[in-house]
Design an enzyme around this catalytic site. Structure first.
Site, PDB file in Angstrom:
ATOM      1  N   LYS A 148     -10.633  -2.426  -0.963  1.00 52.28           N
ATOM      2  CA  LYS A 148     -12.036  -2.025  -1.174  1.00 52.28           C
ATOM      3  C   LYS A 148     -12.190  -0.504  -1.169  1.00 52.28           C
ATOM      4  O   LYS A 148     -12.836   0.056  -2.040  1.00 52.28           O
ATOM      5  CB  LYS A 148     -12.935  -2.622  -0.072  1.00 52.28           C
ATOM      6  CG  LYS A 148     -12.883  -4.145   0.020  1.00 52.28           C
ATOM      7  CD  LYS A 148     -13.848  -4.677   1.055  1.00 52.28           C
ATOM      8  CE  LYS A 148     -13.516  -4.265   2.477  1.00 52.28           C
ATOM      9  NZ  LYS A 148     -12.328  -4.916   3.065  1.00 52.28           N
ATOM     10  N   ARG A 199       0.257   1.745   5.973  1.00 54.61           N
ATOM     11  CA  ARG A 199      -0.537   2.945   5.647  1.00 54.61           C
ATOM     12  C   ARG A 199      -0.676   3.861   6.860  1.00 54.61           C
ATOM     13  O   ARG A 199      -0.929   3.423   7.967  1.00 54.61           O
ATOM     14  CB  ARG A 199      -1.891   2.550   5.049  1.00 54.61           C
ATOM     15  CG  ARG A 199      -2.820   1.820   5.981  1.00 54.61           C
ATOM     16  CD  ARG A 199      -4.057   1.279   5.244  1.00 54.61           C
ATOM     17  NE  ARG A 199      -4.979   0.710   6.212  1.00 54.61           N
ATOM     18  CZ  ARG A 199      -6.066   0.023   5.908  1.00 54.61           C
ATOM     19  NH1 ARG A 199      -6.400  -0.165   4.649  1.00 54.61           N
ATOM     20  NH2 ARG A 199      -6.840  -0.448   6.854  1.00 54.61           N
ATOM     21  N   ARG A 221      -3.912   4.157  11.879  1.00 56.89           N
ATOM     22  CA  ARG A 221      -5.239   3.907  12.420  1.00 56.89           C
ATOM     23  C   ARG A 221      -5.038   3.030  13.655  1.00 56.89           C
ATOM     24  O   ARG A 221      -4.226   2.109  13.617  1.00 56.89           O
ATOM     25  CB  ARG A 221      -6.054   3.130  11.373  1.00 56.89           C
ATOM     26  CG  ARG A 221      -7.313   3.822  10.933  1.00 56.89           C
ATOM     27  CD  ARG A 221      -7.908   3.122   9.760  1.00 56.89           C
ATOM     28  NE  ARG A 221      -8.474   1.821  10.096  1.00 56.89           N
ATOM     29  CZ  ARG A 221      -9.108   1.036   9.243  1.00 56.89           C
ATOM     30  NH1 ARG A 221      -9.269   1.427   7.992  1.00 56.89           N
ATOM     31  NH2 ARG A 221      -9.599  -0.116   9.606  1.00 56.89           N
ATOM     32  N   ARG A 278      -8.750  -9.075  12.800  1.00 58.07           N
ATOM     33  CA  ARG A 278      -9.704  -8.668  11.750  1.00 58.07           C
ATOM     34  C   ARG A 278      -9.784  -9.716  10.645  1.00 58.07           C
ATOM     35  O   ARG A 278     -10.842  -9.975  10.085  1.00 58.07           O
ATOM     36  CB  ARG A 278      -9.323  -7.286  11.202  1.00 58.07           C
ATOM     37  CG  ARG A 278      -9.734  -6.178  12.175  1.00 58.07           C
ATOM     38  CD  ARG A 278      -8.898  -4.918  12.020  1.00 58.07           C
ATOM     39  NE  ARG A 278      -8.949  -4.333  10.702  1.00 58.07           N
ATOM     40  CZ  ARG A 278      -8.021  -3.503  10.224  1.00 58.07           C
ATOM     41  NH1 ARG A 278      -6.960  -3.177  10.944  1.00 58.07           N
ATOM     42  NH2 ARG A 278      -8.140  -3.005   9.021  1.00 58.07           N
TER      43      ARG A 278
HETATM   44  N1  LIG Z   1     -20.273  -3.999   8.751  1.00 57.51           N
HETATM   45  C1  LIG Z   1     -19.610  -3.989   9.919  1.00 57.51           C
HETATM   46  N2  LIG Z   1     -20.013  -4.794  10.944  1.00 57.51           N
HETATM   47  C2  LIG Z   1     -19.377  -4.803  12.114  1.00 57.51           C
HETATM   48  N3  LIG Z   1     -18.295  -4.048  12.382  1.00 57.51           N
HETATM   49  C3  LIG Z   1     -17.843  -3.224  11.412  1.00 57.51           C
HETATM   50  C4  LIG Z   1     -18.488  -3.151  10.133  1.00 57.51           C
HETATM   51  N4  LIG Z   1     -17.824  -2.244   9.361  1.00 57.51           N
HETATM   52  C5  LIG Z   1     -16.797  -1.780  10.120  1.00 57.51           C
HETATM   53  N5  LIG Z   1     -16.804  -2.369  11.345  1.00 57.51           N
HETATM   54  C6  LIG Z   1     -15.827  -2.115  12.449  1.00 57.51           C
HETATM   55  O1  LIG Z   1     -14.874  -1.157  12.003  1.00 57.51           O
HETATM   56  C7  LIG Z   1     -13.546  -1.733  11.888  1.00 57.51           C
HETATM   57  C8  LIG Z   1     -12.843  -1.159  10.648  1.00 57.51           C
HETATM   58  O2  LIG Z   1     -13.555  -1.517   9.479  1.00 57.51           O
HETATM   59  P1  LIG Z   1     -13.098  -1.082   7.998  1.00 57.51           P
HETATM   60  O3  LIG Z   1     -12.815   0.365   7.967  1.00 57.51           O
HETATM   61  O4  LIG Z   1     -14.079  -1.635   7.053  1.00 57.51           O
HETATM   62  O5  LIG Z   1     -11.671  -1.725   7.849  1.00 57.51           O
HETATM   63  P2  LIG Z   1     -11.018  -2.975   7.196  1.00 57.51           P
HETATM   64  O6  LIG Z   1     -11.816  -3.456   6.016  1.00 57.51           O
HETATM   65  O7  LIG Z   1      -9.677  -2.453   6.824  1.00 57.51           O
HETATM   66  O8  LIG Z   1     -10.978  -3.952   8.348  1.00 57.51           O
HETATM   67  C9  LIG Z   1     -13.805  -3.247  11.858  1.00 57.51           C
HETATM   68  O9  LIG Z   1     -12.692  -3.985  12.310  1.00 57.51           O
HETATM   69  C10 LIG Z   1     -15.020  -3.353  12.802  1.00 57.51           C
HETATM   70  O10 LIG Z   1     -14.647  -3.240  14.157  1.00 57.51           O
END
Ligand SMILES: Nc1ncnc2c1ncn2[C@@H]1O[C@H](COP(=O)(O)OP(=O)(O)O)[C@@H](O)[C@H]1O
Length: 216
Positions: A13, A127, A161, A172
């Site tokens: 994404k 990554r 990360r 996740r």
């Molecule tokens: N919309 C959201 N609602 C709740 N938690 C979120 C949201 N976006 C991000 N997070 C938090 O940030 C973390 C990293 O998200 P993101 O950068 O989108 O990574 P990825 O898609 O690789 O899991 C998630 O595991 C969660 O803890």
């Protein structure tokens, strides 16, 4: 134009959002990036979110929806929005409808990046960011032929990360399956979901997305 990129962690994404920003002058609204910035700056939101993120669980709906609302308010009303990593729950999907309405926006497309889950753990644990300058990036998955040298400062010291370990990635994924995948039918009912093969080469995924954007 307002679009949602939907897909499990590591589906690509962020990569696709960056390309759309470059090609179309749209804006990427990544709640993950916003939260990581808040953690780094040690804001009240960041202090609250840090441990939750490190466990791979979801931050509260109220926090992320407030971040999205504030970001939309700050950006020009004619700039297109790419929602990346939001909405992630049914409550967030509902909030997004309200927030978009408030800002006079409408959702055009929900693009689902379909991927093979087994490949995702490899993608994510491959990554790294530069530990020295924090800017450079090394991705064993995208560029297996490139040795781990920072393209910005030349350092060979990389870090992950904190939530990119295998155990947290599995959490996740489970969160995605339990809470995020079930919001797809909300958008399917509206006839705005398009499925794109996220396992294809990056450029081919981009072309497929471009086709969706060009369609009515
Ligand atoms: N919309 C959201 N609602 C709740 N938690 C979120 C949201 N976006 C991000 N997070 C938090 O940030 C973390 C990293 O998200 P993101 O950068 O989108 O990574 P990825 O898609 O690789 O899991 C998630 O595991 C969660 O803890």
């Amino acid at each position: 134009m307002n679009i949602i990129l939907l897909g499990p962690p590591g589906a690509g994404k962020g990569t696709q959002a960056n390309l759309l920003v470059e090609h179309h002058g749209m804006r990427q609204l990544s709640t993950g990036d916003m939260l990581r910035a808040a953690v780094k700056a040690e804001t009240p939101v960041g202090l609250q979110a840090k441990a939750v993120m490190e466990r791979g669980e979801l931050v509260s709906d109220e926090i992320v929806s407030a971040l999205i609302d504030a970001e939309l308010l700050a950006m020009g009303e004619h700039v297109g929005a790419i929602f990346d990593g939001y909405p992630r729950t049914a409550a967030q999907a509902h909030s997004l409808d309200e927030i978009l309405g408030k800002h006079g926006r409408e959702l055009d497309h929900v693009i689902e990046l379909a991927v093979d889950e087994d490949a995702l753990v490899d993608r994510i644990t491959g990554r790294f960011t530069c530990a020295k300058c924090g800017e450079g990036y090394h991705d064993r998955y995208k560029q297996p032929e490139v040795a781990g040298v920072c393209d910005k400062c030349g350092s060979t010291d990389f870090k992950r990360r904190p939530d990119d370990t295998e155990e947290t990635v599995r959490t996740r994924m489970a969160e995605y399956r339990a809470k995020t995948a079930p919001i797809l039918p909300i958008y399917e009912e509206r006839g705005i979901v398009q499925r794109v093969d996220g396992m294809a080469a990056i450029g081919d995924v981009t072309s497929a997305i471009e086709k969706v954007l060009a369609s009515a």
